[in-house]
Design a protein around this motif. Structure first.
Motif, PDB file in Angstrom:
ATOM      1  N   HIS A 113       0.864  -1.182   0.000  1.00  0.00           N
ATOM      2  CA  HIS A 113       0.000   0.000   0.000  1.00  0.00           C
ATOM      3  C   HIS A 113       0.902   1.235   0.000  1.00  0.00           C
ATOM      4  O   HIS A 113       1.779   1.370   0.851  1.00  0.00           O
ATOM      5  N   LEU A 114       0.690   2.131  -0.971  1.00  0.00           N
ATOM      6  CA  LEU A 114       1.565   3.293  -1.123  1.00  0.00           C
ATOM      7  C   LEU A 114       0.757   4.582  -1.151  1.00  0.00           C
ATOM      8  O   LEU A 114      -0.214   4.713  -1.910  1.00  0.00           O
ATOM      9  N   HIS A 115       1.144   5.543  -0.307  1.00  0.00           N
ATOM     10  CA  HIS A 115       0.620   6.918  -0.329  1.00  0.00           C
ATOM     11  C   HIS A 115      -0.907   7.001  -0.288  1.00  0.00           C
ATOM     12  O   HIS A 115      -1.523   7.832  -0.948  1.00  0.00           O
ATOM     13  N   GLY A 116      -1.521   6.090   0.488  1.00  0.00           N
ATOM     14  CA  GLY A 116      -2.962   6.209   0.700  1.00  0.00           C
ATOM     15  C   GLY A 116      -3.822   5.371  -0.199  1.00  0.00           C
ATOM     16  O   GLY A 116      -5.042   5.375  -0.062  1.00  0.00           O
ATOM     17  N   GLY A 117      -3.212   4.643  -1.156  1.00  0.00           N
ATOM     18  CA  GLY A 117      -3.997   3.715  -1.952  1.00  0.00           C
ATOM     19  C   GLY A 117      -4.205   4.130  -3.389  1.00  0.00           C
ATOM     20  O   GLY A 117      -3.597   5.085  -3.891  1.00  0.00           O
ATOM     21  N   ALA A 118      -5.097   3.414  -4.059  1.00  0.00           N
ATOM     22  CA  ALA A 118      -5.352   3.642  -5.481  1.00  0.00           C
ATOM     23  C   ALA A 118      -5.833   5.062  -5.738  1.00  0.00           C
ATOM     24  O   ALA A 118      -5.499   5.668  -6.766  1.00  0.00           O
ATOM     25  N   ARG A 119      -6.644   5.595  -4.819  1.00  0.00           N
ATOM     26  CA  ARG A 119      -7.059   6.997  -4.900  1.00  0.00           C
ATOM     27  C   ARG A 119      -6.987   7.612  -3.514  1.00  0.00           C
ATOM     28  O   ARG A 119      -7.983   7.782  -2.824  1.00  0.00           O
ATOM     29  N   GLY A 120      -5.775   7.906  -3.106  1.00  0.00           N
ATOM     30  CA  GLY A 120      -5.575   8.577  -1.838  1.00  0.00           C
ATOM     31  C   GLY A 120      -5.905  10.055  -1.949  1.00  0.00           C
ATOM     32  O   GLY A 120      -6.472  10.527  -2.933  1.00  0.00           O
ATOM     33  N   PHE A 121      -5.524  10.819  -0.937  1.00  0.00           N
ATOM     34  CA  PHE A 121      -5.837  12.248  -0.910  1.00  0.00           C
ATOM     35  C   PHE A 121      -5.208  12.991  -2.080  1.00  0.00           C
ATOM     36  O   PHE A 121      -5.685  14.053  -2.487  1.00  0.00           O
ATOM     37  N   SER A 122      -4.131  12.441  -2.636  1.00  0.00           N
ATOM     38  CA  SER A 122      -3.415  13.059  -3.753  1.00  0.00           C
ATOM     39  C   SER A 122      -4.209  13.024  -5.047  1.00  0.00           C
ATOM     40  O   SER A 122      -3.911  13.785  -5.973  1.00  0.00           O
ATOM     41  N   HIS A 123      -5.207  12.163  -5.125  1.00  0.00           N
ATOM     42  CA  HIS A 123      -5.955  11.969  -6.368  1.00  0.00           C
ATOM     43  C   HIS A 123      -7.446  12.197  -6.166  1.00  0.00           C
ATOM     44  O   HIS A 123      -8.281  11.517  -6.765  1.00  0.00           O
ATOM     45  N   ARG A 124      -7.766  13.177  -5.332  1.00  0.00           N
ATOM     46  CA  ARG A 124      -9.155  13.559  -5.076  1.00  0.00           C
ATOM     47  C   ARG A 124      -9.264  15.079  -4.988  1.00  0.00           C
ATOM     48  O   ARG A 124      -8.296  15.755  -4.624  1.00  0.00           O
ATOM     49  N   PRO A 125     -10.433  15.620  -5.301  1.00  0.00           N
ATOM     50  CA  PRO A 125     -10.610  17.069  -5.179  1.00  0.00           C
ATOM     51  C   PRO A 125     -10.776  17.507  -3.730  1.00  0.00           C
ATOM     52  O   PRO A 125     -11.384  16.802  -2.922  1.00  0.00           O
ATOM     53  N   TRP A 126     -10.221  18.663  -3.409  1.00  0.00           N
ATOM     54  CA  TRP A 126     -10.384  19.304  -2.122  1.00  0.00           C
ATOM     55  C   TRP A 126     -11.195  20.589  -2.332  1.00  0.00           C
ATOM     56  O   TRP A 126     -11.310  21.090  -3.451  1.00  0.00           O
ATOM     57  N   LYS A 127     -11.720  21.137  -1.253  1.00  0.00           N
ATOM     58  CA  LYS A 127     -12.458  22.397  -1.290  1.00  0.00           C
ATOM     59  C   LYS A 127     -11.550  23.544  -0.833  1.00  0.00           C
ATOM     60  O   LYS A 127     -10.687  23.366   0.024  1.00  0.00           O
ATOM     61  N   ILE A 128     -11.769  24.730  -1.406  1.00  0.00           N
ATOM     62  CA  ILE A 128     -11.080  25.922  -0.911  1.00  0.00           C
ATOM     63  C   ILE A 128     -11.902  26.479   0.245  1.00  0.00           C
ATOM     64  O   ILE A 128     -13.042  26.902   0.068  1.00  0.00           O
ATOM     65  N   ALA A 129     -11.315  26.479   1.447  1.00  0.00           N
ATOM     66  CA  ALA A 129     -12.023  26.960   2.636  1.00  0.00           C
ATOM     67  C   ALA A 129     -11.726  28.420   2.921  1.00  0.00           C
ATOM     68  O   ALA A 129     -12.575  29.151   3.439  1.00  0.00           O
ATOM     69  N   ALA A 130     -10.506  28.864   2.590  1.00  0.00           N
ATOM     70  CA  ALA A 130     -10.118  30.251   2.827  1.00  0.00           C
ATOM     71  C   ALA A 130      -8.960  30.584   1.908  1.00  0.00           C
ATOM     72  O   ALA A 130      -8.116  29.729   1.608  1.00  0.00           O
ATOM     73  N   VAL A 131      -8.922  31.850   1.465  1.00  0.00           N
ATOM     74  CA  VAL A 131      -7.847  32.257   0.567  1.00  0.00           C
ATOM     75  C   VAL A 131      -7.611  33.753   0.708  1.00  0.00           C
ATOM     76  O   VAL A 131      -8.546  34.536   0.898  1.00  0.00           O
ATOM     77  N   ASP A 132      -6.329  34.144   0.685  1.00  0.00           N
ATOM     78  CA  ASP A 132      -5.981  35.551   0.545  1.00  0.00           C
ATOM     79  C   ASP A 132      -4.744  35.636  -0.340  1.00  0.00           C
ATOM     80  O   ASP A 132      -4.422  34.680  -1.040  1.00  0.00           O
ATOM     81  N   ALA A 133      -4.043  36.748  -0.315  1.00  0.00           N
ATOM     82  CA  ALA A 133      -2.974  36.971  -1.293  1.00  0.00           C
ATOM     83  C   ALA A 133      -1.840  35.959  -1.182  1.00  0.00           C
ATOM     84  O   ALA A 133      -1.263  35.557  -2.201  1.00  0.00           O
ATOM     85  N   ASP A 134      -1.502  35.544   0.048  1.00  0.00           N
ATOM     86  CA  ASP A 134      -0.345  34.662   0.206  1.00  0.00           C
ATOM     87  C   ASP A 134      -0.665  33.341   0.889  1.00  0.00           C
ATOM     88  O   ASP A 134       0.239  32.564   1.199  1.00  0.00           O
ATOM     89  N   THR A 135      -1.949  33.054   1.133  1.00  0.00           N
ATOM     90  CA  THR A 135      -2.325  31.854   1.877  1.00  0.00           C
ATOM     91  C   THR A 135      -3.596  31.230   1.304  1.00  0.00           C
ATOM     92  O   THR A 135      -4.517  31.956   0.914  1.00  0.00           O
ATOM     93  N   VAL A 136      -3.628  29.901   1.273  1.00  0.00           N
ATOM     94  CA  VAL A 136      -4.861  29.201   0.904  1.00  0.00           C
ATOM     95  C   VAL A 136      -5.002  27.984   1.803  1.00  0.00           C
ATOM     96  O   VAL A 136      -4.014  27.316   2.134  1.00  0.00           O
ATOM     97  N   THR A 137      -6.228  27.701   2.214  1.00  0.00           N
ATOM     98  CA  THR A 137      -6.539  26.509   2.997  1.00  0.00           C
ATOM     99  C   THR A 137      -7.516  25.638   2.218  1.00  0.00           C
ATOM    100  O   THR A 137      -8.579  26.108   1.785  1.00  0.00           O
ATOM    101  N   PHE A 138      -7.129  24.367   2.029  1.00  0.00           N
ATOM    102  CA  PHE A 138      -7.990  23.376   1.405  1.00  0.00           C
ATOM    103  C   PHE A 138      -8.528  22.434   2.483  1.00  0.00           C
ATOM    104  O   PHE A 138      -7.830  22.142   3.461  1.00  0.00           O
ATOM    105  N   THR A 139      -9.747  21.949   2.271  1.00  0.00           N
ATOM    106  CA  THR A 139     -10.325  20.989   3.202  1.00  0.00           C
ATOM    107  C   THR A 139     -10.999  19.852   2.431  1.00  0.00           C
ATOM    108  O   THR A 139     -11.370  20.009   1.270  1.00  0.00           O
ATOM    109  N   ARG A 140     -11.139  18.724   3.088  1.00  0.00           N
ATOM    110  CA  ARG A 140     -11.960  17.639   2.572  1.00  0.00           C
ATOM    111  C   ARG A 140     -12.314  16.716   3.730  1.00  0.00           C
ATOM    112  O   ARG A 140     -11.628  16.709   4.765  1.00  0.00           O
ATOM    113  N   ILE A 141     -13.381  15.952   3.555  1.00  0.00           N
ATOM    114  CA  ILE A 141     -13.768  14.923   4.513  1.00  0.00           C
ATOM    115  C   ILE A 141     -13.590  13.578   3.842  1.00  0.00           C
ATOM    116  O   ILE A 141     -14.214  13.287   2.814  1.00  0.00           O
TER     117      ILE A 141
END
Length: 341
Positions: free
Chosen positions: A110-138
């Motif tokens: 098992h490598l890096h979370g599986g066939a579709r780990g967090f690296s291969h799924r969409p995340w949501k933008i929770a907050a963003v400004d000029a130099d910072t962004v926060t992504f979230t997912r459940i």
């Protein structure tokens, strides 16, 4: 964040996947350094940082097209989890129950979370400004075989003059293993081999591996091996390739120095500071060839260097390693900074 007309000026819609909109966020520091980050896989696409000559230079490898990120077999710039790195046999036991995970590496590991780990799924933008962004997912209970609903966030902060700070948090409603890792292929000299770089990692030991690159459980000393990077060493001088986890000596949970990489040709340097107990050094010896790099760059084997701050690999199966278990009411936190001089 649902229509193009509602997007902040530094966010653009770049496509969709399975009905989920995908976005690219541009971050900019006061120094002029800038980064582009994707909601797909909470992925760093591009990082431009000032060099000794004052000009901006690429600090990480990236793709020019979205399709390459959807596939992304080498995890270029991605956030890896639920458990990054390898789990031997794709199995672990928890509270008397055995969990079977996807064996997505050669059918056995098992490598890096599986066939579709967090690296291969969409995340949501929770907050963003000029130099910072926060992504979230459940991540739902049962995703890739893992127990518990996991509430995740990944924040990228671009700091002057040229530092990228990655902050990750997770909470779960059931006991579950968590080990997140940022997986950029950093470059100090685009077009040249990672084996020409000088690397220092102040670790006295590493996690010894079996033939499948899964830890045996032994914490082995680096002394007398090609893994002894306590003093700066040109990677190519050891005659080996690197895909190994170093066990860092400093106290857990404190942001501390973990690695320094230097390019003798142009004077550019990169330091890694992290709160994590381990650092995976990967010299991109298996990086797939592509002609779809940024700005027409072709890259492949040894084109970059990965410095993945993480827990020790396969900690779910080795009680002597730092605990990977996140329990209800607890918060998983990781902070890692990539500081370009």
């Amino acid at each position: 964040m649902t229509t193009a007309g509602q997007l902040p000026s530094n966010v653009k819609h770049i496509g969709s996947f399975e009905g989920e909109e995908l976005h690219e966020v541009t971050l900019e520091a006061a120094s002029g350094a800038h980064a582009r980050v994707l909601s797909w896989g909470a992925t760093l696409r591009d990082l431009m940082v000032p060099g000794p000559d004052g000009a901006l230079h690429h600090g990480a490898l990236g793709f020019s097209d979205l399709d390459s990120y959807i596939a992304n077999p080498s995890y270029l710039g991605a956030t890896c989890g639920r458990v990054a790195n390898r789990i031997g046999g794709g199995r672990f036991s928890l509270d008397g129950r055995e969990y079977a995970l996807a064996r997505n590496e050669r059918g056995v590991t098992h490598l890096h979370g599986g066939a579709r780990g967090f690296s291969h799924r969409p995340w949501k933008i929770a907050a963003v400004d000029a130099d910072t962004v926060t992504f979230t997912r459940i991540a739902p209970d049962g995703e890739e075989g893992y127990p518990g609903n996991l509430d995740l966030s990944c924040t990228y902060r671009l700091l002057s003059p040229g530092s990228l700070r990655v902050e990750m948090e997770a909470r779960s409603d059931a006991t579950t293993p968590v080990n997140l890792a940022h997986h950029s292929y950093f470059t100090l000299d685009p077009g040249h081999s990672s084996h020409e770089l000088t690397v220092e990692i102040p670790a006295r030991s590493y996690t010894a591996l079996d033939a499948l690159k899964v830890p045996t459980g032994e914490i082995a000393p680096v002394e007398g091996t090609g893994y002894d990077l306590r003093t700066p060493r040109r990677l190519g001088d050891s005659g080996i390739t690197y895909d190994i986890n170093f066990v860092l000596d400093q106290p857990l949970g404190e942001l501390r120095f973990a690695a320094r990489v230097a390019c003798p040709r142009n004077g550019r340097t990169l330091e890694v500071w992290t709160t994590e107990p381990g650092l995976q050094l990967y010299d991109a010896s298996m990086l797939a060839e592509t002609d779809k790099g940024l700005d027409g760059l072709t890259h492949g084997k040894h084109a970059g260097i990965c410095l993945e701050a993480q827990n020790c690999p396969d900690a779910v199966n080795h009680p002597g390693f730092p605990s990977p278990w996140l329990r209800p009411g607890e918060i998983y936190r990781q902070v890692t900074e990539y500081r370009f001089a």
